[in-house]
Motif scaffolding. Structure first.
Motif, PDB file in Angstrom:
ATOM      1  N   PRO A 319       0.718  -1.273   0.003  1.00 35.49           N
ATOM      2  CA  PRO A 319       0.060   0.059  -0.087  1.00 35.49           C
ATOM      3  C   PRO A 319       0.953   1.319   0.042  1.00 35.49           C
ATOM      4  CG  PRO A 319      -0.829  -1.614   1.524  1.00 35.49           C
ATOM      5  CD  PRO A 319       0.191  -2.145   1.175  1.00 35.49           C
ATOM      6  N   ASP A 320       2.088   1.242   0.497  1.00 37.97           N
ATOM      7  CA  ASP A 320       2.790   2.372   0.539  1.00 37.97           C
ATOM      8  C   ASP A 320       4.126   2.517  -0.379  1.00 37.97           C
ATOM      9  OD1 ASP A 320       4.246   0.486   1.615  1.00 37.97           O
ATOM     10  OD2 ASP A 320       5.473   1.635   3.093  1.00 37.97           O
ATOM     11  N   LEU A 321       3.685   1.788  -1.581  1.00 34.77           N
ATOM     12  CA  LEU A 321       4.804   1.973  -2.698  1.00 34.77           C
ATOM     13  C   LEU A 321       4.526   3.623  -2.945  1.00 34.77           C
ATOM     14  CD1 LEU A 321       6.345  -0.282  -3.995  1.00 34.77           C
ATOM     15  CD2 LEU A 321       4.633  -0.034  -6.107  1.00 34.77           C
ATOM     16  N   GLY A 322       6.078   3.825  -3.045  1.00 36.56           N
ATOM     17  CA  GLY A 322       5.827   5.486  -3.215  1.00 36.56           C
ATOM     18  C   GLY A 322       6.253   5.941  -4.730  1.00 36.56           C
ATOM     19  N   PHE A 323       6.541   4.741  -5.580  1.00 42.97           N
ATOM     20  CA  PHE A 323       6.775   5.370  -7.043  1.00 42.97           C
ATOM     21  C   PHE A 323       6.926   4.128  -7.910  1.00 42.97           C
ATOM     22  CE2 PHE A 323      11.131   4.556  -5.202  1.00 42.97           C
ATOM     23  CZ  PHE A 323      11.816   3.564  -6.033  1.00 42.97           C
ATOM     24  N   VAL A 324       6.532   4.275  -9.204  1.00 42.78           N
ATOM     25  CA  VAL A 324       6.747   3.337 -10.331  1.00 42.78           C
ATOM     26  C   VAL A 324       7.497   4.144 -11.395  1.00 42.78           C
ATOM     27  CG1 VAL A 324       5.495   1.750 -12.082  1.00 42.78           C
ATOM     28  CG2 VAL A 324       4.903   1.736  -9.778  1.00 42.78           C
ATOM     29  N   VAL A 325       8.488   3.350 -11.937  1.00 36.72           N
ATOM     30  CA  VAL A 325       9.240   4.241 -12.758  1.00 36.72           C
ATOM     31  C   VAL A 325       9.072   3.062 -14.146  1.00 36.72           C
ATOM     32  CG1 VAL A 325      11.252   5.142 -13.850  1.00 36.72           C
ATOM     33  CG2 VAL A 325      10.562   5.715 -11.591  1.00 36.72           C
ATOM     34  N   HIS A 326       8.776   3.564 -15.330  1.00 33.02           N
ATOM     35  CA  HIS A 326       8.881   2.773 -16.420  1.00 33.02           C
ATOM     36  C   HIS A 326      10.099   3.087 -17.178  1.00 33.02           C
ATOM     37  CE1 HIS A 326       4.915   1.107 -15.525  1.00 33.02           C
ATOM     38  NE2 HIS A 326       5.212   0.253 -16.436  1.00 33.02           N
ATOM     39  N   LEU A 327      11.125   2.121 -17.317  1.00 29.72           N
ATOM     40  CA  LEU A 327      12.336   2.370 -18.187  1.00 29.72           C
ATOM     41  C   LEU A 327      12.002   1.609 -19.562  1.00 29.72           C
ATOM     42  CD1 LEU A 327      15.356   3.596 -18.126  1.00 29.72           C
ATOM     43  CD2 LEU A 327      15.821   1.138 -17.843  1.00 29.72           C
ATOM     44  N   GLY A 328      11.320   2.368 -20.550  1.00 27.77           N
ATOM     45  CA  GLY A 328      10.720   1.621 -21.683  1.00 27.77           C
ATOM     46  C   GLY A 328       9.232   1.807 -21.649  1.00 27.77           C
ATOM     47  N   SER A 329       8.587   1.842 -22.685  1.00 32.88           N
ATOM     48  CA  SER A 329       7.053   2.060 -22.655  1.00 32.88           C
ATOM     49  C   SER A 329       6.534   0.535 -22.906  1.00 32.88           C
ATOM     50  CB  SER A 329       6.789   3.015 -23.692  1.00 32.88           C
ATOM     51  OG  SER A 329       5.230   3.114 -23.987  1.00 32.88           O
ATOM     52  N   PRO A 330       5.541   0.066 -22.137  1.00 35.16           N
ATOM     53  CA  PRO A 330       4.746  -0.909 -22.429  1.00 35.16           C
ATOM     54  C   PRO A 330       3.959  -0.762 -23.868  1.00 35.16           C
ATOM     55  CG  PRO A 330       4.171  -0.340 -19.967  1.00 35.16           C
ATOM     56  CD  PRO A 330       5.016   1.016 -20.682  1.00 35.16           C
ATOM     57  N   SER A 331       3.419  -1.801 -24.337  1.00 36.22           N
ATOM     58  CA  SER A 331       2.881  -1.456 -25.487  1.00 36.22           C
ATOM     59  C   SER A 331       1.089  -1.123 -25.455  1.00 36.22           C
ATOM     60  CB  SER A 331       2.946  -2.887 -26.433  1.00 36.22           C
ATOM     61  OG  SER A 331       2.069  -3.815 -25.539  1.00 36.22           O
ATOM     62  N   SER A 332       0.675  -1.237 -24.146  1.00 35.63           N
ATOM     63  CA  SER A 332      -0.670  -0.993 -24.119  1.00 35.63           C
ATOM     64  C   SER A 332      -0.937   0.143 -22.924  1.00 35.63           C
ATOM     65  CB  SER A 332      -1.206  -2.206 -23.561  1.00 35.63           C
ATOM     66  OG  SER A 332      -2.559  -2.118 -23.240  1.00 35.63           O
ATOM     67  N   PRO A 333      -1.588   1.090 -23.041  1.00 37.69           N
ATOM     68  CA  PRO A 333      -1.967   2.069 -22.098  1.00 37.69           C
ATOM     69  C   PRO A 333      -2.777   1.450 -20.903  1.00 37.69           C
ATOM     70  CG  PRO A 333      -3.519   2.479 -24.076  1.00 37.69           C
ATOM     71  CD  PRO A 333      -2.449   1.666 -24.417  1.00 37.69           C
ATOM     72  N   ILE A 334      -3.472   0.341 -21.344  1.00 38.23           N
ATOM     73  CA  ILE A 334      -4.387  -0.328 -20.083  1.00 38.23           C
ATOM     74  C   ILE A 334      -3.469  -1.250 -19.565  1.00 38.23           C
ATOM     75  CG2 ILE A 334      -6.261  -2.159 -19.815  1.00 38.23           C
ATOM     76  CD1 ILE A 334      -7.228  -1.546 -22.591  1.00 38.23           C
TER      77      ILE A 334
END
Length: 722
Positions: A319-334
């Motif tokens: 629950p307290d996860l403070g960040f998500v960084v994507h090094l590279g873009s997934p192929s779907s916005p979903i």
């Protein structure tokens, strides 16, 4: 049920919730939308689909419903859940509410018999089952019918996986259609997901209605008020690594860094550790014990981040996860919305950042290549099974069907649910039932994938609200500008990087060299296609461990090598920079552990010459590389392993191992001049090729060279696929 009964049920539900969330005061209360779902399941015995944002409390719905149904004398709840991390989190959560939960999945095979006995004895309230169990013959035939007859509530978690319109369709989930049909009509069913657009929602709701009447659909707004979305555009992979190294400690709390490939996750982990950051990698190749440790370390904030592929995906609850960084873009916005939804569930502010890369689209293209096969390959598989007259295992089918094993298995699972084949002990059999290739549907799904990729390009460059953009992609009718993202509120992070971090990143990414493990066993079933090879490849016919300049899937040399191997790339001499890097690979190889210049008394002798492999597509590239390596290494260029007359163009290679070996087995010849040179050479040879995918070209070539007199074969290639 009377209104008074429903009021009493609501009070009981709130009491269970308080235990579930650890509220000793008993003041916790279900939200109205949560209660509406529980009421439908417990009071009305309905089937319901809940589409709500991550963190809304979907698991509370099925745990509270389970407790209430068990109190009424219902059988255990069966939860079909796709990821092990999610199962582990949910077993712990259930225990807090006094709910006894057990799991059956690939990581606890030794417990299956015990768990099934406990279920039969009524000692289990919740059984979590991985979707691949549904297609296991023993489980399907022996366990599933009993569960269908005795279960009190069926829960389908991450229900978008049912639909092949969804971004994360999983064939194993299609077995649920059979289970839904076999359930007694008064058994409630709950399907939950945070990532279903209107089309997927309609598809899943329709499937839920199978045998149980129209499903109730509860769909809420998908805003996540704690998330601040942003995109940082950086010129290359080195700048992205340097940016991470400089800014990681500025990000709140601990979090997840997502990469698109296993190779990238390992590279990023190594680099960040070198820069003093406490991080761990988490991929599909990570051992289960290491995964557990990584999860525990992140939960306990003992690491700043997990560097993860989508293997972490849906299944991690912090629950307290403070960040998500994507090094590279997934192929779907979903898919992107789903992954970033891991952050900010129990904190007021979490950073979500996308660092897109030039290599992203090449990786998208690769993953798109494993879609449902063309009709002729499907028909060929059905014919092979029909003609066999007995169950065939995947290895037995491979020599006769041109599909990689993982793709073949996924296709068979779809055909199984469609009724054309059946999985039994010993493999797969044909049912003889007619089957129609739904070309229109498959083409439309492919079109949807292309549209999703374009949407991710648009997300990275839009000047509009990013959260609103994602919500609109999920058909959220309440989508409005969030006021928090970098486009709404201004960017919080610049693209600046320090010189020291950038220099280190460039050095790390420019370091060449990847070990190439040799093939040691021939594929099974070669006799069926007329090739007399089986079992272990004799040591005297094997290649030794080789080297490649880089992987096409990595973010270092992969970015430089991919243009050379693009479909329309012209053939030509090897660039000087590539030769220089290959010389470095050779030098490191020679001086490394076990290398011929390492001083190890058991080390092999120095290579005595260079042999190239003939190529239909890049003869100039391979030829020039062989000549340059021979010149720099002061070795003779012994010759070329050529093609036999009337050999098919090797640019069009079969997909699976057995078919490749069949095609390659008679493709090459060792000419008289090369044969004489091999016999005269006083040491092993370097076998030079441009690209290694399956490794079978090198294995077959090494066998020929060894049988022709080579003292040893050291493969040296420019690139490997993964």
């Amino acid at each position: 049920m009377t209104n008074a009964d429903r009021s009493a049920l609501r009070a009981s539900a709130d009491s269970v919730l308080a235990r579930l969330v650890g509220d000793p005061t008993g003041a916790a209360r279900l939200r109205e939308d949560q209660w509406r779902a529980i009421e439908a399941l417990v009071a009305d015995k309905r089937r319901a689909l809940v589409v709500q944002r991550t963190g809304w409390g979907k698991s509370a719905v099925y745990f509270v419903a389970t407790s209430l149904l068990r109190a009424q004398g219902s059988g255990p709840t069966v939860i079909v859940s796709p990821l092990l991390a999610l199962m582990r989190n949910q077993v712990d959560a259930a225990a807090r509410a006094g709910i006894r939960a057990r799991t059956i999945n690939s990581s606890n095979t030794e417990e299956w018999d015990t768990v099934q006995a406990e279920v039969a004895a009524g000692e289990v309230d919740v059984l979590l089952v991985s979707p691949e169990r549904l297609n296991n013959p023993d489980f399907r035939d022996q366990v599933l019918p009993k569960l269908s007859a005795s279960t009190g509530l069926l829960v389908v978690d991450e229900a978008h996986c049912i639909s092949d319109w969804g971004h994360d369709f999983r064939p194993d989930y299609r077995r649920l259609r059979t289970m839904l049909t076999d359930l007694p009509p008064d058994v409630p069913v709950l399907a939950t997901t945070a990532t279903a657009n209107a089309r997927v929602t309609a598809d899943v709701a329709e499937q839920l209605g199978t045998g149980g009447g129209e499903a109730l659909v509860l769909r809420g707004a998908l805003d996540r008020e704690s998330l601040s979305l942003g995109v940082v555009q950086l010129p290359d992979a080195a700048h992205r690594l340097a940016w991470l190294a400089d800014r990681l400690n500025d990000l709140p709390g601990s979090g997840i860094i997502y990469t698109l490939t296993v190779a990238a996750a390992e590279e990023v982990t190594t680099f960040l550790r070198q820069r003093g950051h406490t991080v761990s990698s988490y991929t599909g190749k990570t051992e289960n014990s290491d995964r557990l440790q990584a999860e525990e370390d992140l939960l306990g904030n003992r690491v700043k981040a997990l560097v993860a592929t989508s293997a972490l995906g849906m299944g991690f609850d912090k629950p307290d996860l403070g960040f998500v960084v994507h090094l590279g873009s997934p192929s779907s916005p979903i898919a992107y919305y789903q992954q970033v939804g891991r952050a900010g569930r129990g904190v007021e502010h979490a950073e979500v950042l996308l660092l897109p890369g030039k290599e992203d689209e090449a990786i998208w293209k690769y993953f798109a290549s494993v879609a449902f096969p063309p009709e002729e390959q499907v028909r060929r598989t059905l014919d092979v099974l029909a003609q066999a007259g007995r169950p065939l295992s995947l290895p037995a089918m491979e020599p006769m069907v041109d599909l990689r094993r993982t793709r073949l298995e996924a296709m068979l699972k779809v055909l199984d649910v469609d009724g054309a084949v059946r999985r039994v002990k010993g493999g797969w059999t044909s049912t003889g039932q007619p089957w129609v290739y739904d070309a229109e549907r498959y083409a439309w799904v492919a079109k949807q994938r292309a549209a999703e990729q374009q949407a991710m390009r648009d997300y990275a460059t839009t000047t509009a609200c990013r959260m609103e953009f994602l919500r609109l992609q999920l058909d959220d009718e309440e989508a409005v500008p969030c006021g928090r993202c970098d486009n709404c509120a201004g960017g919080r992070f610049t693209a600046e990087v320090s010189g020291a971090a950038l220099d280190t990143a460039r050095g790390e990414l420019s370091r060449p060299g990847v070990e190439v493990d040799p093939r040691k066993m021939w594929p099974t079933g070669l006799a069926a296609v007329g090739v007399d090879l089986k079992g272990r490849i004799p040591l005297g016919e094997q290649a030794s461990t080789g080297r490649a300049l880089g992987r096409l899937s990595d973010i270092g040399w992969g970015n430089r090598l991919r243009p050379m191997f693009a479909a329309q790339a012209p053939d030509g001499p090897v660039p000087d920079a590539v030769v220089d890097a290959m010389v470095t690979v050779l030098a490191d190889w020679a001086r490394g552990p076990g290398g011929w210049a390492s001083g190890d008394p058991d080390a092999p002798p120095r290579p005595a010459g260079v042999v190239t492999i003939a190529s239909h597509s890049r003869p100039d590239l391979i030829g020039s590389l062989g000549r340059r390596i021979a010149e720099v290494g002061r070795m003779p260029l012994l010759g070329e392993l050529g093609y036999a007359p009337e050999t098919a163009d090797q640019r069009i290679m079969p997909s699976n191992s057995a078919q490749r070996v069949r095609a390659l087995h008679s493709a090459f010849i060792v000419g008289p001049e090369l044969s004489a040179a091999l016999a005269a050479a006083d040491g092993p040879v370097l076998l030079v090729d441009d690209f290694m995918d399956s490794g079978w070209t090198l294995a077959v070539a090494a066998r020929l060279l060894r049988r022709a007199g080579a003292k040893g074969v050291f493969p040296l290639v420019l690139a490997v696929q993964a």
